[in-house]
Design a protein around this motif. Structure first.
Motif: not given
Length: 61
Positions: A37-47, A49-55
């Motif tokens: 569950a913690l990893i899933d939440k962190l993967l959502d956060t990672r995604n 962050l990745k989107e913001r970096i791309e923008v």
């Protein structure tokens, strides 16, 4: 200049997020369901962050 600073900030956050995810994978003290569950939440956060970096990268072009 603010965009570049933001980009560096989000890249650092992404790096830290990856470290925490790796740490969780190696943690045997947590129950498997809680760890996942913690990893899933962190993967959502990672995604996010990745989107913001791309923008920001697109705006800097």
């Amino acid at each position: 200049m603010e965009l570049k600073e933001g980009l560096e900030f989000y890249r650092k956050c992404l790096e830290d997020c990856d470290k925490v995810i790796a740490s969780l994978y190696n943690n045997s003290d947590l129950p498997q369901r809680r760890k996942q569950a913690l990893i899933d939440k962190l993967l959502d956060t990672r995604n996010m962050l990745k989107e913001r970096i791309e923008v920001i990268e697109e705006l800097l072009r």
